[in-house]
Design an enzyme around this catalytic site. Structure first.
Site, PDB file in Angstrom:
ATOM      1  N   ASP A 132      25.722  43.546  38.149  1.00 60.22           N
ATOM      2  CA  ASP A 132      26.832  44.260  39.006  1.00 60.22           C
ATOM      3  C   ASP A 132      26.836  43.996  40.914  1.00 60.22           C
ATOM      4  O   ASP A 132      25.997  43.813  40.679  1.00 60.22           O
ATOM      5  CB  ASP A 132      27.643  45.986  38.670  1.00 60.22           C
ATOM      6  CG  ASP A 132      28.453  45.997  36.814  1.00 60.22           C
ATOM      7  OD1 ASP A 132      28.008  45.393  36.084  1.00 60.22           O
ATOM      8  OD2 ASP A 132      27.964  47.245  37.014  1.00 60.22           O
ATOM      9  N   ARG A 182      29.901  36.622  36.405  1.00 58.35           N
ATOM     10  CA  ARG A 182      31.917  36.855  36.461  1.00 58.35           C
ATOM     11  C   ARG A 182      32.793  37.232  37.244  1.00 58.35           C
ATOM     12  O   ARG A 182      31.847  37.505  38.808  1.00 58.35           O
ATOM     13  CB  ARG A 182      31.110  38.339  35.712  1.00 58.35           C
ATOM     14  CG  ARG A 182      32.443  39.657  35.548  1.00 58.35           C
ATOM     15  CD  ARG A 182      32.283  41.265  35.788  1.00 58.35           C
ATOM     16  NE  ARG A 182      30.889  41.668  34.556  1.00 58.35           N
ATOM     17  CZ  ARG A 182      29.910  42.315  34.549  1.00 58.35           C
ATOM     18  NH1 ARG A 182      30.243  43.455  35.532  1.00 58.35           N
ATOM     19  NH2 ARG A 182      29.171  42.632  33.673  1.00 58.35           N
TER      20      ARG A 182
HETATM   21  C1  LIG Z   1      34.399  43.301  32.704  1.00 60.17           C
HETATM   22  C2  LIG Z   1      34.685  43.990  33.907  1.00 60.17           C
HETATM   23  C3  LIG Z   1      33.754  44.017  35.050  1.00 60.17           C
HETATM   24  C4  LIG Z   1      33.476  44.580  36.233  1.00 60.17           C
HETATM   25  N1  LIG Z   1      32.719  44.865  37.572  1.00 60.17           N
HETATM   26  C5  LIG Z   1      32.974  44.781  38.480  1.00 60.17           C
HETATM   27  C6  LIG Z   1      31.559  44.761  39.455  1.00 60.17           C
HETATM   28  O1  LIG Z   1      30.694  44.612  39.334  1.00 60.17           O
HETATM   29  N2  LIG Z   1      31.911  44.402  40.793  1.00 60.17           N
HETATM   30  C7  LIG Z   1      33.189  45.429  41.226  1.00 60.17           C
HETATM   31  O2  LIG Z   1      33.321  45.541  42.291  1.00 60.17           O
HETATM   32  N3  LIG Z   1      34.591  45.111  39.939  1.00 60.17           N
HETATM   33  C8  LIG Z   1      34.349  44.964  38.765  1.00 60.17           C
HETATM   34  N4  LIG Z   1      34.790  44.842  38.190  1.00 60.17           N
HETATM   35  C9  LIG Z   1      37.422  45.646  38.935  1.00 60.17           C
HETATM   36  C10 LIG Z   1      37.375  44.579  39.175  1.00 60.17           C
HETATM   37  O3  LIG Z   1      36.931  44.329  40.420  1.00 60.17           O
HETATM   38  C11 LIG Z   1      38.527  44.805  39.311  1.00 60.17           C
HETATM   39  O4  LIG Z   1      38.830  45.781  40.087  1.00 60.17           O
HETATM   40  C12 LIG Z   1      39.733  44.887  37.924  1.00 60.17           C
HETATM   41  O5  LIG Z   1      39.704  44.481  37.014  1.00 60.17           O
HETATM   42  C13 LIG Z   1      40.751  46.018  38.534  1.00 60.17           C
HETATM   43  O6  LIG Z   1      41.261  44.388  39.016  1.00 60.17           O
HETATM   44  P1  LIG Z   1      42.055  43.568  37.261  1.00 60.17           P
HETATM   45  O7  LIG Z   1      41.707  41.384  37.895  1.00 60.17           O
HETATM   46  O8  LIG Z   1      42.529  43.557  36.445  1.00 60.17           O
HETATM   47  O9  LIG Z   1      43.672  43.289  38.310  1.00 60.17           O
HETATM   48  P2  LIG Z   1      44.873  44.415  38.719  1.00 60.17           P
HETATM   49  O10 LIG Z   1      45.983  43.902  39.906  1.00 60.17           O
HETATM   50  O11 LIG Z   1      44.110  45.761  39.328  1.00 60.17           O
HETATM   51  O12 LIG Z   1      45.224  44.860  37.890  1.00 60.17           O
HETATM   52  C14 LIG Z   1      46.270  43.216  36.390  1.00 60.17           C
HETATM   53  C15 LIG Z   1      46.500  44.444  35.740  1.00 60.17           C
HETATM   54  O13 LIG Z   1      46.209  44.957  35.041  1.00 60.17           O
HETATM   55  C16 LIG Z   1      46.385  45.838  34.182  1.00 60.17           C
HETATM   56  N5  LIG Z   1      45.536  46.968  34.696  1.00 60.17           N
HETATM   57  C17 LIG Z   1      44.374  47.350  35.488  1.00 60.17           C
HETATM   58  N6  LIG Z   1      43.392  48.031  36.111  1.00 60.17           N
HETATM   59  C18 LIG Z   1      44.312  48.780  35.132  1.00 60.17           C
HETATM   60  C19 LIG Z   1      43.840  50.684  34.585  1.00 60.17           C
HETATM   61  N7  LIG Z   1      42.420  50.315  35.365  1.00 60.17           N
HETATM   62  N8  LIG Z   1      44.410  50.741  33.931  1.00 60.17           N
HETATM   63  C20 LIG Z   1      45.392  50.542  33.529  1.00 60.17           C
HETATM   64  N9  LIG Z   1      46.532  48.799  33.442  1.00 60.17           N
HETATM   65  C21 LIG Z   1      45.347  48.826  34.356  1.00 60.17           C
HETATM   66  C22 LIG Z   1      47.980  46.335  34.768  1.00 60.17           C
HETATM   67  O14 LIG Z   1      48.395  46.250  33.719  1.00 60.17           O
HETATM   68  C23 LIG Z   1      47.866  45.884  35.854  1.00 60.17           C
HETATM   69  O15 LIG Z   1      49.162  45.571  36.276  1.00 60.17           O
HETATM   70  C24 LIG Z   1      35.225  44.841  36.580  1.00 60.17           C
HETATM   71  C25 LIG Z   1      35.895  44.862  35.806  1.00 60.17           C
HETATM   72  C26 LIG Z   1      35.774  44.234  34.714  1.00 60.17           C
HETATM   73  C27 LIG Z   1      37.211  44.357  33.877  1.00 60.17           C
END
Ligand SMILES: Cc1cc2nc3c(=O)[nH]c(=O)nc-3n(C[C@H](O)[C@H](O)[C@H](O)COP(=O)(O)OP(=O)(O)OC[C@H]3O[C@@H](n4cnc5c(N)ncnc54)[C@H](O)[C@@H]3O)c2cc1C
Length: 306
Positions: A132, A182
């Site tokens: 991560d 990722r």
């Molecule tokens: C598999 C995975 C591993 C990750 N690993 C890391 C890491 O190592 N380091 C790091 O900094 N971040 C990590 N993240 C988190 C990532 O950086 C984002 O903060 C997170 O994924 C939200 O961004 P988004 O791309 O989904 O878009 P966003 O703009 O946040 O969301 C887009 C849409 O997705 C849906 N959505 C998003 N979040 C939520 C929620 N919490 N509850 C309900 N609906 C939601 C909604 O419909 C929203 O409109 C990881 C995410 C995933 C999926």
């Protein structure tokens, strides 16, 4: 603004105490976290694998401050990997590891040694490890450790965060054969000097990075719930002729499960990131910060408990 407040609260031990002991917290946590025990992680993994999903498991915990805690985290991963293999859940299930939980903040060599032991156990269990990515002060150290681990365990995965200005260049570096990357937007509060601040800029950066990874020689792992970015990922998969064995989508446990199922139905590889363990506070607060609408869910849980 609300995002900043929630992220600040994620670092406050006083707020943590308040939230962790509140009776409604259990219901909220259950939506995003598999449970406290290794057995919970295995149970949820089995359910997801039966539904056609791949899994990556995260033992919750970060910012470890003693070597004993770091060793305990390493040992939990070794137990988890052994049990996953015994239950024949590998290679479908892999593990995600935070170096800060393995001692990175006070002893980089210890974090490397611990991560290496986890990579060896994953290799023996016929699966992989993804490191991560945490806040930007750790990026160089994490990528250095990754490079060392890859010498013996080339399938060790990296995470790159589109909100960091440096990430396009990191994507170019890592888009090589055998390299698992990722791509996510990034979940920490970062200063303007190193990170894009507006949603639009972050999304545009994500698309540029996605293009680099999908047109490169590595194995891209598109971690997002964002419908527009998922559609762009599907488009680039067609454009670059990447079948389900050459890239994957990733989403978090409890978030957009119907979309995860839809993508599986379309024939894509989809991996669900499943956290488990007691130390859920920082993880949960980052999920709330991403989508303050989840606060309503929190509030409803509170009301239903009165
Ligand atoms: C598999 C995975 C591993 C990750 N690993 C890391 C890491 O190592 N380091 C790091 O900094 N971040 C990590 N993240 C988190 C990532 O950086 C984002 O903060 C997170 O994924 C939200 O961004 P988004 O791309 O989904 O878009 P966003 O703009 O946040 O969301 C887009 C849409 O997705 C849906 N959505 C998003 N979040 C939520 C929620 N919490 N509850 C309900 N609906 C939601 C909604 O419909 C929203 O409109 C990881 C995410 C995933 C999926």
């Amino acid at each position: 603004m609300l995002r900043s407040v929630i992220l600040a609260a994620s670092r406050s031990s006083r707020v943590e105490q308040l939230v962790a002991t509140a009776p409604f917290s259990r219901d909220v946590v259950r939506r995003f976290v598999a449970g406290a025990q290794t057995a919970d992680a295995l149970r949820v993994t089995r359910e997801l694998v039966d539904g056609g999903l791949a899994v990556t498991l995260d033992n919750l915990g970060e910012d470890t401050v003693t070597p004993e805690q770091a060793t305990a985290t390493r040992d939990e991963y070794l137990t988890l990997l052994r049990q996953l293999a015994e239950a024949e859940l590998t290679p479908g299930a892999e593990v995600s590891v935070k170096l800060s939980a393995l001692g990175q903040a006070f002893d980089e060599q210890l974090a490397y040694d611990n991560a290496r032991a986890i990579c060896a156990a994953a290799d023996a269990a016929r699966t992989t490890v993804t490191l991560d990515m945490e806040d930007h002060t750790t990026t160089d150290s994490t990528l250095d450790i990754l490079a060392k681990l890859r010498k013996d365990y080339p399938s060790t995965g990296a995470v790159l965060q589109a909100y960091l200005r440096r990430t396009e260049s990191d994507c170019r570096e890592l888009a090589s054969a055998g390299s698992r990357v990722r791509l996510c937007k990034g979940a920490y509060k970062e200063p303007e000097s190193v990170a894009y601040q507006s949603t639009r800029e972050v999304d545009k950066s994500y698309v540029r990075c996605l293009n680099i990874l999908m047109s490169g020689d590595g194995y891209p792992m598109l971690a997002t719930h964002d419908p527009r970015l998922i559609a762009i990922g599907e488009d680039r998969a067609r454009w670059f002729d990447r079948g389900p064995e050459r890239f994957e989508f990733q989403m978090l446990y409890g978030i957009r499960p119907e979309e995860q199922a839809r993508l599986v139905g379309e024939g894509y590889t989809v991996r669900t990131y499943v956290p488990y363990g007691d130390d859920w506070y920082g993880y949960l607060m980052r999920r709330l910060a991403e989508r303050p609408a989840n606060l309503a869910f929190f509030a409803r849980a509170l009301a239903s408990r009165k």
